[in-house]
Design an enzyme around this catalytic site. Structure first.
Site, short mmCIF file in Angstrom:
data_model
loop_
_atom_site.label_atom_id
_atom_site.label_comp_id
_atom_site.label_asym_id
_atom_site.label_seq_id
_atom_site.Cartn_x
_atom_site.Cartn_y
_atom_site.Cartn_z
NE ARG A 461 -3.23 2.45 3.14
CZ ARG A 461 -2.76 3.44 3.73
NH1 ARG A 461 -1.66 3.14 4.41
NH2 ARG A 461 -3.47 4.60 4.03
CB SER A 475 -7.85 2.73 2.44
OG SER A 475 -9.00 2.13 1.94
CB SER A 566 -19.39 -4.42 8.50
OG SER A 566 -19.71 -3.51 9.58
CG ASN A 567 -13.00 -1.87 8.41
OD1 ASN A 567 -12.49 -1.86 9.60
ND2 ASN A 567 -11.92 -1.86 7.45
N GLY A 591 -11.81 -5.95 12.19
CA GLY A 591 -11.54 -5.33 13.46
C GLY A 591 -10.10 -4.47 13.13
CG HIS A 620 -24.89 -24.28 9.77
ND1 HIS A 620 -24.37 -24.88 9.12
CD2 HIS A 620 -24.07 -24.19 10.88
CE1 HIS A 620 -23.34 -25.84 9.36
NE2 HIS A 620 -23.25 -25.47 10.84
CG ASP A 624 -22.25 -27.43 5.50
OD1 ASP A 624 -23.12 -27.01 5.79
OD2 ASP A 624 -22.42 -28.24 4.57
#
Length: 647
Positions: A461, A475, A566-567, A591, A620, A624
């Site tokens: 980066r 980013s 989702s960050n 995270g 599920h 799996d």
């Protein structure tokens, strides 16, 4: 003549008494005498002769000859059914086609051709709103628009319904002036000659559904579907006032849908005569009249007391009154709950350099090659309209950008004076609540977590941003999107959807990126992320995130997607579990990265690495546990060795 007709139709009971009527009609003074049909009897006997048209044909009816004495007499004899298909010039009935694989009905958003216009092959006839998007309906041949049968704004028009009539010759247009869909319906035989129009017109009955019958020519503007899942909307703000002139492309109102706040534009010129739904009115059903537009300014005053029944009960909704505080203090008014008459701006000004432009103006600017940053907008909040594009004169020096207005949001309210505040639930927040509740209640979630060494990605980066300096900025999240898309190609089960009867495995990867906005969470889509470079992904994400926060996303930019990211790492969140976005099967929660000691082949035996924790939420029913683990392994491989993304 009658004997020939009766002989051929002798097995038709309803026509048994026609000979007497034929004779009686010929005795009426002034009625032309019609002799038997000359020439031999028709050789073909295989046509159906037991119906109305068959008997008329056997009796000598000649459609091509028009209103001849013979034809007029036969109409009186047999009972005219009104205008029928063969009494009109050659024409084509244009049905509503299926414009998407799942389309069952459509809405005529706008007619691009008017009655009498010539239509060339490939011309756009109308814009039809399907269950997916608004699609242009093109002509496949040259013709003329003779009659429009379905008005603009008509909703839920079934596939195959006749929407207009076209003819091949301009002189045939006049014949369809009064044509309706009932004109070609099978008639009920009439026992007497057709009465004159004055005799058939019954006096109008008082009806609250027809308030415009005594008003000047006007157009009711209905609330349209501004997103595929929209069933109702909230009128956030009227951008025009009663009496103001409207130009094509002007912003009329801001409508809050279940997804975003979208500008509603004027499609044609006129004057705003009456606002039927006040600002702040919530849960307005689709198709409800919003306002009245007239062509002439002199007609505005006629609509001062206009009250259609569809909106008589629609009033701005006021939040429930806040109970007074328990403490013994003088009662004070509660200014926190926004009143409908003065709502917060639906679309705050964007960051520096952002250009506000209507879709029509943007399209015209592209066609004319105009740089929108040089155009000064005269619409609300500096919005560029069609009028600005038409009157724009290019200059060498671009004008200074408009001053940035500090954004205001729901949180910037006066200082609270009570013990709590009731905040009205927006349409967006209501839909988010419904979908998340549905997801947690109906989807069997399970969660898999893994740590990823981000050292190589950070180095790559850094090098790429040096190369792209002044052009783009990549980013870490852009690498995550790319790695997720490639992992979905390796493990396609994670790029699938539960469709109740089948599991749909998608062949392209459209990554939805969760973005927090003042109005709520929304997930704009990076389409075809698996074939895009990280620079293109970076540009897409910046553009989509900006539009999302400003409420400018179009429905196709946030509807769909095959995989979601989702960050929350930028907030220092180490790990979390996200809720699946149905009908998708997976969502990846990112995270923060933190330095950790990891084993290494060096003198010390360890090294310091930047480790990022991610958690994959899986459905599920579709994915799996072992499959989810395979996906995470592929995802980690791409990030720890980013050069493999080039393979």
């Amino acid at each position: 003549m009658w004997r020939v007709c009766a002989r051929r139709a002798q097995n038709v009971a309803p026509w048994a008494g026609l000979e007497a009527r034929w004779t009686a009609l010929q005795e009426v003074p002034g009625t032309p005498r019609v002799t038997s049909r000359s020439g031999p009897a028709p050789a073909r006997r295989n046509s159906v002769t037991t119906g109305y048209g068959g008997v008329r044909a056997l009796c000598g009816w000649t459609p091509s000859s028009g209103a001849t004495p013979r034809n007029r007499l036969l109409l009186q004899l047999l009972g005219s059914p009104g205008r029928r298909y063969y009494s009109l010039p050659p024409h084509q009935k244009v049905p509503l086609p299926s414009l998407s694989p799942t389309m069952q009905a459509g809405t005529i958003a706008r007619w691009e051709k008017k009655e009498g216009d010539k239509i060339n092959e490939g011309d756009l006839i109308a814009e039809v709103e399907t269950d997916k998007a608004t699609v242009g309906f093109e002509s496949l041949e040259e013709c003329y628009m003779a009659k429009i049968l379905v008005a603009e704004g008509t909703r839920d028009v079934p596939i195959g319904a006749i929407i207009c009539i076209t003819v091949g010759k301009p002189e045939d247009i006049e014949a369809f002036k009064n044509y309706t869909l009932d004109s070609s319906a099978a008639p009920t035989p009439q026992a007497a000659p057709a009465p004159t129009p004055a005799a058939t017109a019954s006096p109008p009955t008082p009806s609250a559904q027809a308030p415009g019958s005594s008003y000047p020519p006007h157009m009711q503007v209905l609330l349209p579907a501004l997103s595929p899942t929209m069933t109702m909307g909230t009128v956030q703000r009227w951008e025009k006032k009663v009496g103001e002139k409207l130009s094509e492309g002007d912003l009329l109102a801001e409508i809050e849908t279940d997804k975003a706040t979208i500008g509603f534009e004027v499609q044609e010129e006129g004057y705003l005569a009456k606002i039927l739904v006040p600002e702040g009115t919530r849960d307005v059903p689709l198709g409800t009249p919003l306002c009245i537009i007239v062509e002439k300014e002199a007609d505005i005053s006629a609509f001062a007391d206009y009250r259609p029944t569809e909106v008589t009960d629609l009033k701005p909704q006021v939040p429930p009154p806040t109970p007074p505080p328990v403490a013994a203090v003088p009662p004070t008014p509660q200014p926190l709950a926004p009143t409908p008459s003065a709502p917060c701006p639906a679309t705050p000004a964007g960051p520096k350099g952002r250009v506000f432009v209507s879709p029509l103006a943007k399209k015209l600017a592209v066609e004319k090659g105009i740089d929108l940053t040089q155009v000064k907008g005269t619409g609300p909040d500096g919005r560029i309209t069609k009028k600005d594009i038409d009157s724009f004169v290019p200059s060498k020096v671009a004008p200074a950008p408009a001053a940035v207005v500090p954004p205001t949001g729901p949180g910037m309210a006066p200082v609270p004076t009570g013990v709590f505040t009731d905040i009205p639930i927006s349409n967006i927040r209501r839909v988010i609540a419904q979908r998340l509740m549905q997801s947690k209640q109906t989807i069997p979630h399970y969660y898999l977590s893994i740590d990823v060494n981000m050292g190589e990605v950070l180095l790559v980066r850094k090098e790429l941003n040096k190369i792209l300096e002044g052009r783009s900025k990549i980013s870490v999240n852009d690498f995550i999107i790319k790695a997720s898309a490639l992992a979905c190609l390796k493990v396609p089960e994670a790029n699938s959807s539960w469709m109740d009867t089948v599991i749909r495995q998608n062949h392209v990867v459209d990554v939805s990126v969760a973005v927090s906005t003042p109005a709520g969470l929304i997930t704009p889509i990076v389409f075809n992320a698996h074939i895009k470079g990280v620079e293109t992904i970076a540009n897409d994400v910046v553009s989509l995130a900006t539009k999302a926060r400003e409420g400018k996303l179009q429905p196709h930019e946030f509807q769909g997607g095959t995989f979601t990211i989702s960050n929350l790492g930028m907030f220092g969140i180490k790990n979390f579990s996200a809720i699946i976005n149905p009908p998708q099967a997976c969502i990846l929660a990112i995270g923060a990265s933190e330095d950790k000691l990891v084993p290494a082949d060096n003198e010390k035996g360890f090294d310091v690495a930047s480790m990022m924790s991610v958690t994959l939420s899986c459905d599920h029913r579709v994915v799996d546990g072992a499959v989810g683990a395979q996906w995470l392994a592929e995802f980690r491989k791409y990030l720890e060795k980013p050069i493999t993304m080039l393979l």
